[in-house]
Design a protein around this motif. Structure first.
Motif, PDB file in Angstrom:
ATOM      1  N   PHE A 469       0.861  -1.188   0.000  1.00  0.00           N
ATOM      2  CA  PHE A 469       0.000   0.000   0.000  1.00  0.00           C
ATOM      3  C   PHE A 469       0.896   1.236   0.000  1.00  0.00           C
ATOM      4  N   VAL A 470       0.598   2.157  -0.913  1.00  0.00           N
ATOM      5  CA  VAL A 470       1.462   3.324  -1.118  1.00  0.00           C
ATOM      6  C   VAL A 470       0.656   4.598  -0.884  1.00  0.00           C
ATOM      7  N   PRO A 471       0.806   5.242   0.277  1.00  0.00           N
ATOM      8  CA  PRO A 471       0.138   6.536   0.498  1.00  0.00           C
ATOM      9  C   PRO A 471       0.838   7.634  -0.308  1.00  0.00           C
ATOM     10  N   ILE A 472       0.055   8.491  -0.951  1.00  0.00           N
ATOM     11  CA  ILE A 472       0.620   9.526  -1.816  1.00  0.00           C
ATOM     12  C   ILE A 472      -0.113  10.839  -1.569  1.00  0.00           C
ATOM     13  N   SER A 473       0.647  11.889  -1.405  1.00  0.00           N
ATOM     14  CA  SER A 473       0.073  13.232  -1.257  1.00  0.00           C
ATOM     15  C   SER A 473       0.273  14.004  -2.550  1.00  0.00           C
ATOM     16  N   ILE A 474      -0.845  14.486  -3.119  1.00  0.00           N
ATOM     17  CA  ILE A 474      -0.793  15.369  -4.291  1.00  0.00           C
ATOM     18  C   ILE A 474      -1.299  16.731  -3.834  1.00  0.00           C
ATOM     19  N   VAL A 518       4.067  16.208  -5.597  1.00  0.00           N
ATOM     20  CA  VAL A 518       3.745  14.790  -5.467  1.00  0.00           C
ATOM     21  C   VAL A 518       4.754  14.182  -4.491  1.00  0.00           C
ATOM     22  N   GLN A 519       4.256  13.736  -3.333  1.00  0.00           N
ATOM     23  CA  GLN A 519       5.102  13.176  -2.282  1.00  0.00           C
ATOM     24  C   GLN A 519       4.601  11.783  -1.927  1.00  0.00           C
ATOM     25  N   PHE A 520       5.529  10.861  -1.677  1.00  0.00           N
ATOM     26  CA  PHE A 520       5.189   9.480  -1.367  1.00  0.00           C
ATOM     27  C   PHE A 520       5.411   9.213   0.117  1.00  0.00           C
ATOM     28  N   GLY A 521       4.360   8.697   0.768  1.00  0.00           N
ATOM     29  CA  GLY A 521       4.467   8.350   2.178  1.00  0.00           C
ATOM     30  C   GLY A 521       5.150   7.012   2.369  1.00  0.00           C
ATOM     31  N   GLU A 522       5.285   6.617   3.608  1.00  0.00           N
ATOM     32  CA  GLU A 522       5.947   5.355   3.927  1.00  0.00           C
ATOM     33  C   GLU A 522       5.102   4.186   3.409  1.00  0.00           C
ATOM     34  N   ILE A 523       5.721   3.361   2.565  1.00  0.00           N
ATOM     35  CA  ILE A 523       5.041   2.207   1.986  1.00  0.00           C
ATOM     36  C   ILE A 523       4.998   1.082   3.016  1.00  0.00           C
ATOM     37  N   PHE A 524       3.877   0.380   3.077  1.00  0.00           N
ATOM     38  CA  PHE A 524       3.811  -0.766   4.002  1.00  0.00           C
ATOM     39  C   PHE A 524       3.237  -1.981   3.293  1.00  0.00           C
ATOM     40  N   THR A 558      -4.220   7.413   5.575  1.00  0.00           N
ATOM     41  CA  THR A 558      -4.504   8.846   5.705  1.00  0.00           C
ATOM     42  C   THR A 558      -3.461   9.542   6.577  1.00  0.00           C
ATOM     43  N   HIS A 559      -3.038   8.868   7.647  1.00  0.00           N
ATOM     44  CA  HIS A 559      -2.015   9.469   8.508  1.00  0.00           C
ATOM     45  C   HIS A 559      -0.713   9.674   7.736  1.00  0.00           C
ATOM     46  N   ARG A 560      -0.316   8.691   6.941  1.00  0.00           N
ATOM     47  CA  ARG A 560       0.956   8.799   6.221  1.00  0.00           C
ATOM     48  C   ARG A 560       0.871   9.772   5.051  1.00  0.00           C
TER      49      ARG A 560
END
Length: 864
Positions: A469-474, A518-524, A558-560
């Motif tokens: 799962f890859v959290p991403i902020s745009i 475009v930023q990538f959060g911690e992948i888990f 959502t947190h990441r």
């Protein structure tokens, strides 16, 4: 200026580097300059050259690949190729004089030539296999007559310096490999191992889109040290296999899984046991024959499934590259996050979960991944976008279309579930928005569990496959839908708009909207989270554990996303302007508050946009002025300059029109989650001049956090106690509050003023809750529809604002009132029924509402 080539050691090889003549130099410039090079390749080669001897490795013998590599090593100043196998040593001077060509003819065995080159610390190029012959059914090319990998193994045993094998591959076409081979594959060779004719035409048709991809370099010396008991032949086989795997992994990463025809995908889905059971049940319920039900299911699958094609991806990429350059000042991409994503791609299937703030989100991520050599995802889109001609283009760009509601459609739900499971099994990346719809407020919406639950169910059954799962902020400095968002927040009906309509607006294409991030959060990995909820190996989860698992993943995502959301110049300016209590703000004062906000955000761990801060650590004044200019151009801020004779006052004053505060709040909300814990503490502490005990402060903060749980889910990743203690400690360290024995109070120094600023961040939410309570006063047992109550309460809010009971116009918005209503339902003051909203069990008299109202921490700096 071209970088200088890495110089090898003393000359000990007879072969010279390839020197193209004038014709070939023209070919180099004309065709090869378009090749997109993997950024890791030059770094890896350069690093390996400094530590040992570099040997370039490719899959299949190709003169084209050789001359392209020769062009690139010279362009990047890397070790030049002094040996290449099975092309004849004459390739090193193919257009040279006859005498020179005779000297390079195969009078020296290739093993000896390679050994001489490597021992002389020069570089070589090895092809691992030959392409198949015309009509051959070989799946992996043909073996070479001479085992040169074994020669390298034998040479490494006599050398002290390590030999580094650098695998790389040229990808001339983005067309994915087919699961079934056709006549063209039989005649011209398959896509993976093409013959010369296929190579030539593929090059002519796709040279502008060619890419060089590189795998991790292979340290031969270390490998030999790790396997001292293996023979040279065994070592050679293992090394060859490892290199081929690394090359294949790079190709898979870019081209994706093998493509199946739409007909084959539909057939496989309709043959799955679970879908067959639902087909039978549907036929039994509806009274139709299995054939008719299956035909209807096939029609649904045709509307559902994506049909991604490289041609459409390329066209869309070029078109939107033009759009981005036209309307944005830049696209800021998290390069380290791209590399983490690349690593996860090699190990399993990806579920990409970006934030959703604009229709542009559908396009941004695919464009970014395509530009960085990663396969664009298949995107879950609403069926409202599936209309002619946009639907066909989006489908070929990777969209699959899902109905908004599955209610009463068990067979359709089973088809969607089976399709998602198949995508994960095949290894396709999937993208969908965890929030469901676009956020009109600038902060993340609460997660929706529908599609996520399907992905979780599918991943639970695929325990032998890694699902990431890859959290991403745009993020945006300015969204193109700002006007429609503002109307909707004030109660207007939502408009059915799409990206095509937005980009057709001439004003959009004429305007600048700042930067896009475009930023990538911690992948888990899904398996790690699943292990926390599994009772026994292989045993299905109970409904309660399954529900808890889905909620846990949703809140982790959502947190990441929040943790990597960039604090932009627009967010700084909007926050400073909206927390100012006076009618206008001078630019010098804006700068001072922005400087304090940068420090506060840094202490909260927020990523700060690079262009904001200068080398001295101070905010850059020109960047802040640029952000203000964006808001002025949008009509959200008015600038006042005093003219004195022929001179102009250099310190302008900015004012936010009341009706435009909602527009600015969108950008303030982008970073509000970073400051929310401090704001909770400040809101609880600020009205008390003599401070509060730590225990009382903790209780008040807990009450505020519970009140605003639907706005800011404090404690999503850590217990409340830990979050409170960490926040209080950080505020003490920053000098914002002081702890004297057991009491906490606002610091008397200059940093104490930030406590008032933090508290004012939440005031619009408290005022909205006050408005909701006032709106409940006229609620009767007969009930009132949610829509009517909202309309009446917003009209009440306008009167309260004009009378001065509400100070913030942004408190009168639909999302805030919806959140307040949910909290008041949980408090028992209101309940929903068939008749609509009715008084709850704890609302027996107006005094009950007044009591609750007095608990709201509504105060301002002037109150203090």
């Amino acid at each position: 200026m071209q970088p200088r080539p890495v110089t090898p050691g003393p000359t000990a090889a007879s072969a010279r580097p390839y020197e193209p003549n004038a014709v070939m130099r023209w070919v180099y410039r004309r065709f090869f300059r378009h090749i997109k090079v993997d950024e890791r390749w030059s770094r890896s080669v350069r690093d390996s050259a400094h530590r040992g001897v570099v040997v370039y490795v490719m899959r299949s013998i190709s003169i084209l690949d050789f001359v392209c590599l020769d062009f690139l090593v010279k362009r990047f100043g890397l070790p030049l190729v002094r040996f290449v196998n099975d092309l004849g040593l004459g390739i090193l001077e193919p257009f040279g004089k006859g005498g020179r060509r005779l000297r390079f003819r195969r009078q020296i065995p290739e093993q000896t030539a390679l050994r001489n080159v490597v021992e002389g610390r020069f570089s070589a190029l090895l092809f691992l296999r030959k392409p198949g012959r015309i009509g051959s059914r070989a799946q992996k090319g043909r073996r070479l007559e001479v085992d040169l990998i074994r020669t390298l193994v034998e040479t490494q045993r006599t050398m002290s310096q390590p030999i580094f094998l650098v695998p790389q591959t040229f990808i001339w076409s983005m067309r994915p490999r087919k699961a079934r081979r056709g006549i063209a594959d039989f005649v011209f060779g398959p896509v993976e191992w093409p013959g010369r004719i296929r190579v030539f035409f593929r090059f002519l048709l796709n040279y502008r889109n060619a890419r060089l991809r590189a795998g991790d370099s292979f340290d031969l010396k270390s490998f030999l040290d790790q396997h001292p008991d293996l023979s040279d032949a065994q070592l050679s086989d293992k090394v060859r296999y490892a290199l081929l795997r690394r090359i294949e992994r790079e190709r898979d990463e870019l081209l994706g899984p093998r493509k199946k025809s739409a007909q084959r995908i539909q057939d496989e889905l309709l043959r799955s046991p679970r879908v067959r059971r639902h087909l039978t049940a549907e036929a039994r319920t509806s009274g139709k024959t299995i054939a008719k039900v299956e035909a209807g299911a096939r029609r649904e699958l045709r509307r559902l499934c994506a049909n991604q094609t490289p041609f459409v991806l390329g066209v869309l990429d070029r078109f939107f590259d033009w759009v981005w350059n036209r309307i944005y000042d830049g696209l800021v991409v998290d390069k380290e996050g791209i590399e983490r994503l690349r690593s996860a791609t090699r190990d399993g299937a990806l579920v990409l979960l970006p934030s959703h703030k604009s229709h542009i989100d559908y396009l941004v991520l695919s464009s970014v991944l395509f530009e960085h050599g990663l396969i664009p995802p298949l995107i879950a889109a609403g069926d409202n976008l599936n209309f002619f001609p946009v639907g066909g283009v989006l489908r070929r760009g990777g969209a699959f279309f899902i109905r908004r509601s599955f209610r009463g459609r068990k067979l359709y739900a089973a088809l969607v579930d089976a399709y998602i499971r198949k995508l994960l099994v095949e290894g396709f990346p999937i993208e969908f928005f965890i929030e469901g719809g676009r956020s009109r407020t600038g902060k993340l919406l609460e997660p929706k569990y529908g599609l996520l639950s399907m992905v979780v169910d599918a991943a639970t059954l695929l325990r032998n496959r890694n699902i990431y799962f890859v959290p991403i902020s745009i993020g945006y400095e300015r969204v193109i839908e700002a006007r429609s968002y503002m109307d909707e927040l004030h109660g207007a009906d939502k408009k059915r708009e799409n990206v095509g309509n937005l980009l057709r607006t001439s004003k959009v294409l004429r305007s600048k909207y700042g930067r896009l991030y475009v930023q990538f959060g911690e992948i888990f990995r899904f398996g790690e989270v699943l292990a926390e909820y599994s009772e026994e190996e292989g045993r299905p989860l109970s409904p309660s554990r399954r529900r808890a698992l889905i909620q846990r993943i949703a809140h982790m995502v959502t947190h990441r996303i929040n943790q990597v959301t960039t604090a932009t110049p627009a967010a700084l300016v909007a926050t400073a302007l909206l927390t100012h209590q006076k009618r206008g703000m001078a630019h010098s004062e804006l700068f001072c508050i922005a400087r304090g906000l940068v420090g506060a955000l840094r202490r909260a761990g927020a990523p700060i946009a690079e262009q904001i801060v200068s080398e001295t650590g101070e905010p850059r004044d020109d960047v802040l002025r640029e952000a203000v200019r964006l808001f002025i151009d949008a009509g959200s801020v008015r600038e006042h300059r005093e003219i004195r004779g022929q001179s102009e006052e250099h310190d302008p004053i900015y004012r936010v029109p009341d009706q435009r505060r909602v527009a600015l709040e969108y950008y303030k909300n982008n970073v509000l989650h970073f400051l929310a814990p401090r704001a909770f503490v400040s809101a609880a502490l600020y009205p008390h001049d003599d401070g509060l005990s730590v225990a009382d402060l903790r209780d008040r903060v807990r009450d505020i956090a519970h009140l605003l749980v639907h706005e800011f889910p404090l404690g999503a990743e850590a217990p409340f106690e830990d979050t409170f203690d960490a926040t209080l400690r950080a505020m003490v360290d920053a000098g914002e509050v002081v702890v004297d024995e057991t009491r906490v109070s606002v610091a008397g120094n200059g940093m104490g003023r930030f406590v008032a600023l933090y508290a004012d961040l939440l005031r619009p939410y408290f005022e909205s809750y006050l408005l909701a309570l006032r709106g409940l006063r006229s609620l009767h047992d007969a009930g009132e529809s949610n829509k009517d109550w909202l309309k009446r309460t917003m009209a009440l809010g306008e009167r309260m604002y004009l009378q001065g009971e509400l100070e913030h116009r942004e408190a009168i918005t639909q999302p805030k009132l919806d959140g307040a209503l949910r909290s008041l339902k949980e408090a028992g003051l209101v309940k929903s029924s068939k008749q609509g909203l009715r008084p709850g069990p704890k609302f027996q008299s107006p005094e009950d509402l007044a009591t609750y109202e007095r608990c709201l921490p509504i105060h301002t700096a002037s109150d203090h």
